[in-house]
Motif scaffolding. Sequence first.
Motif, PDB file in Angstrom:
ATOM      1  N   THR A 176       0.830  -1.209   0.000  1.00  0.00           N
ATOM      2  CA  THR A 176       0.000   0.000   0.000  1.00  0.00           C
ATOM      3  C   THR A 176       0.868   1.265   0.000  1.00  0.00           C
ATOM      4  OG1 THR A 176      -0.172  -0.206   2.423  1.00  0.00           O
ATOM      5  CG2 THR A 176      -1.978  -1.092   1.102  1.00  0.00           C
ATOM      6  N   GLU A 177       2.006   1.190   0.651  1.00  0.00           N
ATOM      7  CA  GLU A 177       2.938   2.326   0.681  1.00  0.00           C
ATOM      8  C   GLU A 177       3.480   2.626  -0.715  1.00  0.00           C
ATOM      9  OE1 GLU A 177       6.470   1.906   3.257  1.00  0.00           O
ATOM     10  OE2 GLU A 177       5.351   3.233   4.587  1.00  0.00           O
ATOM     11  N   ALA A 180       0.774   4.304  -2.784  1.00  0.00           N
ATOM     12  CA  ALA A 180       0.665   5.722  -2.425  1.00  0.00           C
ATOM     13  C   ALA A 180       1.816   6.530  -3.015  1.00  0.00           C
ATOM     14  CB  ALA A 180       0.637   5.876  -0.905  1.00  0.00           C
ATOM     15  N   THR A 181       3.014   5.970  -2.980  1.00  0.00           N
ATOM     16  CA  THR A 181       4.176   6.675  -3.523  1.00  0.00           C
ATOM     17  C   THR A 181       4.067   6.843  -5.035  1.00  0.00           C
ATOM     18  OG1 THR A 181       5.599   5.867  -1.741  1.00  0.00           O
ATOM     19  CG2 THR A 181       6.695   6.633  -3.736  1.00  0.00           C
ATOM     20  N   ILE A 202      -4.361   8.388  -1.530  1.00  0.00           N
ATOM     21  CA  ILE A 202      -3.204   8.614  -0.654  1.00  0.00           C
ATOM     22  C   ILE A 202      -3.645   8.735   0.799  1.00  0.00           C
ATOM     23  CG2 ILE A 202      -1.315  10.201  -0.103  1.00  0.00           C
ATOM     24  CD1 ILE A 202      -1.306  11.017  -3.069  1.00  0.00           C
ATOM     25  N   ILE A 205      -4.924   5.298   2.320  1.00  0.00           N
ATOM     26  CA  ILE A 205      -3.836   4.360   2.619  1.00  0.00           C
ATOM     27  C   ILE A 205      -3.106   4.767   3.892  1.00  0.00           C
ATOM     28  CG2 ILE A 205      -1.550   3.610   1.826  1.00  0.00           C
ATOM     29  CD1 ILE A 205      -2.738   3.574  -1.029  1.00  0.00           C
ATOM     30  N   ASN A 206      -2.808   6.038   4.010  1.00  0.00           N
ATOM     31  CA  ASN A 206      -2.013   6.475   5.156  1.00  0.00           C
ATOM     32  C   ASN A 206      -2.836   6.609   6.429  1.00  0.00           C
ATOM     33  OD1 ASN A 206       0.940   7.222   4.215  1.00  0.00           O
ATOM     34  ND2 ASN A 206      -0.444   7.720   2.542  1.00  0.00           N
ATOM     35  N   ASP A 242       3.352   9.235   7.465  1.00  0.00           N
ATOM     36  CA  ASP A 242       1.933   8.886   7.308  1.00  0.00           C
ATOM     37  C   ASP A 242       1.041  10.095   7.574  1.00  0.00           C
ATOM     38  OD1 ASP A 242       2.262   6.239   6.557  1.00  0.00           O
ATOM     39  OD2 ASP A 242       2.264   5.497   8.616  1.00  0.00           O
ATOM     40  N   HIS A 245       1.218  12.560   4.792  1.00  0.00           N
ATOM     41  CA  HIS A 245       0.517  12.056   3.605  1.00  0.00           C
ATOM     42  C   HIS A 245      -0.998  12.219   3.725  1.00  0.00           C
ATOM     43  CE1 HIS A 245       4.273  10.397   2.150  1.00  0.00           C
ATOM     44  NE2 HIS A 245       3.666   9.972   1.066  1.00  0.00           N
TER      45      HIS A 245
END
Length: 290
Positions: A176-177, A180-181, A202, A205-206, A242, A245
């Motif tokens: 998931t990271e 998001a990236t 984003i 996810i965070n 997190d 984000h």
Amino acid sequence: MVKDNFVQTFLESRLTTLHNASAPSVTNYKQKIIAFIVATVLISLLPILHIGVFYAKIWVPQKGYIDKRTCSNTCFDTIFRGSYENPGATPYKHVYFNATWQTSRIWIFTVVFILLAYESIKYLIPLMRRRKLRTSMFCLYLVNLYPHYYSWWSYFSYYNEDFYNYFKHHFMFTVTEIIATCIVLNLCNRKNEVVSWKVLAIVSINLMHILVSGLDQFVSHVLQGKGTNFQSARDIGLMIPDSLHVIIPIWQLFMSAKNREVRLNELCNREEIIMCIVFISIFTLIGRIM
């Protein structure tokens, strides 16, 4: 005379065409060289700072000196040494590795993370050179370097020590990271519009990361003070990216709404918000179960 002028004009036009065609390739070549140098320096520095500075000088400076002349290793299978060496009390080496499936997976994870890091830098360098970089999203990319590096180091440790208690939990975070990236990298380009679904992805996810890690380790280690200094520093280092984000993308969407002279809720569909709530709820539950 007419023929000479024709030949001259033809040659000039061909040379101009050749120059115009080669200019972008030269620029691209320069960008690739710069990206390669930046990626090499960054990727090389991370483990040096991690182990050579933070670990060796700050966290565990009391570790004893190793005498290279007298020490030996009896757990080295020596397979990668071929016929030059056999198992037993092998002499000192700077790097030992055994021919196991765990070692192959360490190698695979390392290669994947290095390639992802290089590709991201190769994508960002042209944006910087053309001044098309969205600063707020680039800041998110920078603050997320530590979580990504921490993930690689964790997988290295899992396989190196055959310790897999947190592997599935961490793998969900990593996937998931990375998603998001990827969205953050897309928004680093000013040409790419800040739209609600990207921001909400984003943020969702965070937020899930915050809820899972907050309920899991952050409260216990940091807020209640039950963790070691290293655990507290690690949890803070993971919580800050997190949190940013969540804050920065929402702020960016708010500014986008302001520039369009519309309300923030007009940019977000009801279905998108419902999907975000469902995603956060389901994956927070999965994260807790793992």
